[in-house]
Design an enzyme around this catalytic site. Sequence first.
Site, PDB file in Angstrom:
ATOM      1  CB  SER A  78      -0.906   0.003   1.234  1.00  6.66           C
ATOM      2  OG  SER A  78      -1.548   1.252   1.400  1.00  6.66           O
ATOM      3  CE1 TYR A 126      -5.279  -3.167   3.524  1.00  4.94           C
ATOM      4  CE2 TYR A 126      -4.362  -0.952   3.365  1.00  4.94           C
ATOM      5  CZ  TYR A 126      -4.746  -2.141   2.763  1.00  4.94           C
ATOM      6  OH  TYR A 126      -4.597  -2.297   1.399  1.00  4.94           O
TER       7      TYR A 126
END
Length: 270
Positions: A134, A147
């Site tokens: 990410s 996350y």
Amino acid sequence: MRVWFVTGASRGLGRAFTEAALDRGDRVVAAARDVGPLAELEARHPGALVRLPLDVSDRAAVREGVDQAAAAFGRLDVVVNNAGGMLFGMLEEATEEQIRAHFDVNLFGAIWVTQAVTPYLRAQGSGHILQVTSMGAGGGMASVGLYAAGKSALDSVTQALAMELAPFGVKVTNLQMGGYDTGLFTLGTTATEPDPVYDGLRAELAAMWGEDAGPPPSNAAPVVMELVDLPDPPRRLIVGSRSYDLVQQMDEARAAEYRAWEHLSRKADG
């Protein structure tokens, strides 16, 4: 003609990468917990797509699944660790069960797949592992910190992996993805039980993020197709213009903070 092994292939980025690989004449072993949505794609590409039901959090099942994948077309060339989900909520709110289940998929699932495919790629003396991390892998943000933590850990592990496998001709790249309309915040989300004390912060975050779900995952697929064709690909690639700009801003802010407190850091030398 390459052979791909893609996890989380039934929707989102995994589905987009699978379709793009098939459209260019490659073959794909598409793994997902639910492979039903891939039936139509299998019919469109007879003999080129193998659907593999797989829960990446199950290490033994992963090893068996990778063996099946390697046997399906006789080799593995591109491995995409895409399976993952979102744990949405403040750290205080998250239960132990939620946290462990999240890391079992987002971090350990990718590690299990990587461990299982490495002997095949090393023996071939070729291959490319793509880890879907990410743009937020370099830092956390309220309500999505767990996350980011999983993606950051995977990013670091993958940097080490790249060094370990380089002597064997195996390439490794972290795909630092931006926001795409993958269903991550709907179908792929586990939410904590909201604590009212954080209502104000939630409202601020909602206003900051807005309601734009991002571009379709298919926009990212051509980049990945070009990436795997490079003779010397990068070990880390930010995917998306907005993501690139945001990462640069985060890096600049971090560097400015380091400089602001340099005098205190250097006092540690005595």
